[in-house]
Design an enzyme around this catalytic site. Structure first.
Site, short mmCIF file in Angstrom:
data_model
loop_
_atom_site.label_atom_id
_atom_site.label_comp_id
_atom_site.label_asym_id
_atom_site.label_seq_id
_atom_site.Cartn_x
_atom_site.Cartn_y
_atom_site.Cartn_z
N LYS A 23 -8.75 -29.52 3.11
CA LYS A 23 -9.72 -29.15 4.74
C LYS A 23 -9.55 -31.44 4.19
O LYS A 23 -9.53 -31.67 2.90
CB LYS A 23 -10.64 -29.30 5.25
CG LYS A 23 -12.19 -30.31 4.54
CD LYS A 23 -12.44 -31.05 4.25
CE LYS A 23 -13.38 -31.26 3.60
NZ LYS A 23 -14.36 -33.00 2.98
N PRO B 269 -7.56 -28.99 -5.91
CA PRO B 269 -7.91 -29.61 -6.28
C PRO B 269 -9.53 -29.57 -6.17
O PRO B 269 -10.37 -29.07 -5.47
CB PRO B 269 -8.03 -31.18 -6.44
CG PRO B 269 -6.76 -31.26 -5.59
CD PRO B 269 -6.67 -29.88 -4.57
N ALA C 163 -14.01 -30.34 -6.67
CA ALA C 163 -14.78 -31.70 -6.41
C ALA C 163 -13.50 -33.23 -6.57
O ALA C 163 -13.44 -33.50 -6.78
CB ALA C 163 -15.35 -31.66 -8.10
N LEU D 56 -12.21 -32.33 -0.64
CA LEU D 56 -10.92 -31.77 0.48
C LEU D 56 -12.48 -30.31 0.16
O LEU D 56 -11.29 -28.91 1.02
CB LEU D 56 -9.63 -31.01 -0.44
CG LEU D 56 -9.05 -32.40 -1.54
CD1 LEU D 56 -8.27 -32.45 -2.19
CD2 LEU D 56 -8.69 -33.06 -0.12
N ASP E 111 -20.01 -27.36 5.70
CA ASP E 111 -18.40 -27.55 4.97
C ASP E 111 -17.70 -26.04 5.53
O ASP E 111 -16.55 -26.11 5.79
CB ASP E 111 -17.66 -28.04 4.33
CG ASP E 111 -17.14 -29.58 4.27
OD1 ASP E 111 -17.63 -29.87 5.44
OD2 ASP E 111 -17.54 -29.46 3.03
P1 ATP Z 1 -18.26 -31.34 -1.60
O1 ATP Z 1 -17.58 -32.54 -0.90
O2 ATP Z 1 -18.05 -30.22 -0.44
O3 ATP Z 1 -19.68 -31.62 -2.40
P2 ATP Z 1 -15.60 -30.83 -3.04
O4 ATP Z 1 -14.63 -30.52 -1.88
O5 ATP Z 1 -15.35 -32.42 -3.59
O6 ATP Z 1 -17.41 -30.46 -2.13
P3 ATP Z 1 -15.22 -28.56 -4.84
O7 ATP Z 1 -13.70 -27.94 -4.53
O8 ATP Z 1 -15.92 -27.47 -3.47
O9 ATP Z 1 -15.13 -30.28 -4.01
O10 ATP Z 1 -16.69 -28.87 -5.47
C1 ATP Z 1 -17.67 -29.36 -5.64
C2 ATP Z 1 -18.05 -27.91 -7.22
O11 ATP Z 1 -18.36 -27.30 -6.34
C3 ATP Z 1 -17.32 -28.17 -8.46
O12 ATP Z 1 -17.65 -29.45 -9.40
C4 ATP Z 1 -18.12 -27.02 -8.64
O13 ATP Z 1 -18.79 -26.81 -9.89
C5 ATP Z 1 -18.84 -26.67 -7.59
N1 ATP Z 1 -17.73 -24.81 -7.40
C6 ATP Z 1 -19.15 -23.60 -6.76
N2 ATP Z 1 -17.79 -22.72 -6.31
C7 ATP Z 1 -16.38 -23.63 -6.49
C8 ATP Z 1 -15.29 -22.70 -5.92
N3 ATP Z 1 -14.58 -21.83 -6.01
N4 ATP Z 1 -14.29 -23.52 -6.53
C9 ATP Z 1 -14.11 -25.47 -6.56
N5 ATP Z 1 -15.70 -26.10 -6.69
C10 ATP Z 1 -16.13 -24.94 -6.72
#
Ligand code: ATP
Length: 290
Positions: free
Chosen positions: A9, A92, A94, A97, A134
């Site tokens: 997203k 990608p 963290a 997204l 989310d």
């Molecule tokens: P948010 O903004 O919700 O904190 P994000 O969208 O920036 O998250 P994500 O890819 O969801 O980033 O990952 C955040 C952290 O969650 C990662 O660094 C990882 O350690 C942990 N994580 C746990 N499960 C997953 C997964 N299935 N895929 C990606 N990251 C995951």
């Protein structure tokens, strides 16, 4: 065996309205699913949960959100059996997204099918909200106006199909840090969500692009100027809007011209260290069909 997708997203707008008594921030955001997705394959096993993911270093134990989603349903629905989950990661990590939330949403849907639980979407969203803010959106998909912690959702008419270029710079941003920094230095420019919703109702992509504002962007950009650089590159390439998603660090560009998006993607690959994906906005029906 069940194969199910988890969609990335972006936030087309993101406003912070205040800090709640429970310590969470009250937000108001327009969220949009993208066609870019992870693929999860679930297989029954006699007991316990195992998980494999094709990205080195990513957690495969109870810290993985897909694992936690499966564990929650096993516990709460009294499932006598376990699951093996294979994740092909395209979103990608963290990045801002919500890739982890997408995987949790897919695991909830997958467990529902694999074990014939008969849970409704509403019930799945309830379980999802217990794991992360989310996840209810990831289960819904399309274009949504979300408030509260992000779990109160109003479905909107689908954003017109548009090319989206994603560029994630090689920097790490902690979401809690971004929110804390926002509290210390709130920016002056907030999105006009009412105007954005009106523009969306008219299917006016250019007005939406003008009204897209993320209050966390100045916060993260001050610490990582590469984000401003990427936004400038997107605009030079012809993006109608170039903005950071969530707490970052990924920058997205909305392109009316898909060929311009493709050229800009090539330029990013040539000239920067970005992780680059060329995708498009996705409709709710796409997420539902899985
Ligand atoms: P948010 O903004 O919700 O904190 P994000 O969208 O920036 O998250 P994500 O890819 O969801 O980033 O990952 C955040 C952290 O969650 C990662 O660094 C990882 O350690 C942990 N994580 C746990 N499960 C997953 C997964 N299935 N895929 C990606 N990251 C995951």
């Amino acid at each position: 065996m069940v194969t199910i997708f988890g969609y990335a997203k972006i936030n087309l707008t993101l406003d912070i309205l205040g800090v709640r008594d429970d310590g969470y921030h009250e937000i108001a955001t327009v969220m949009q699913s993208l066609a870019l997705r992870d693929e999860l394959t679930l297989r029954q096993r006699a007991e316990g949960i195992s998980l494999r993911v094709d990205v080195p270093g990513l957690e495969t134990d109870a810290r993985n959100l897909a694992y936690r989603a499966a564990a929650l349903l096993i516990e709460e629905c009294g499932i006598r059996g376990g699951v093996h989950i294979d994740i092909v990661k395209r979103v990608p990590v963290a990045a801002g997204l919500a890739g982890g939330s997408a995987d949790a949403a897919a695991a909830l849907r997958g467990m529902n099918e694999l074990y014939g639980l008969g849970l409704t979407d509403e019930e799945l969203r309830g379980f999802g909200a217990r794991i992360g803010s989310d996840i209810p959106f990831s289960l819904t998909g399309g274009t949504v106006f979300a408030t509260g912690r992000g779990e109160i959702m109003e479905r909107l008419s689908d954003f017109p199909e548009t090319a989206v270029l994603l560029a994630k710079p090689p920097v790490a941003v902690s979401t809690p840090w971004a929110y804390r920094s926002y509290d210390a230095h709130p920016p002056e420019k907030h999105p006009d969500n009412a105007a954005f919703l009106q523009a969306l109702a008219h299917g006016d992509v250019h007005a939406c692009a003008r009204l897209a504002v993320n209050v966390l962007q100045p916060v993260t950009e001050a610490a990582h100027p590469v984000i401003a650089d990427y936004r400038a590159r997107m605009r030079t390439g012809g993006a109608a809007c170039a903005m950071m998603s969530g707490s970052g660090p990924t920058v997205f560009g909305l392109f009316a011209d898909a060929a311009a998006a493709a050229h800009t993607a090539e330029a990013f690959r040539r000239e920067t260290d970005a992780e680059v994906h060329l995708t498009r906005t996705a409709k709710m029906t796409m997420i539902k069909r899985t």
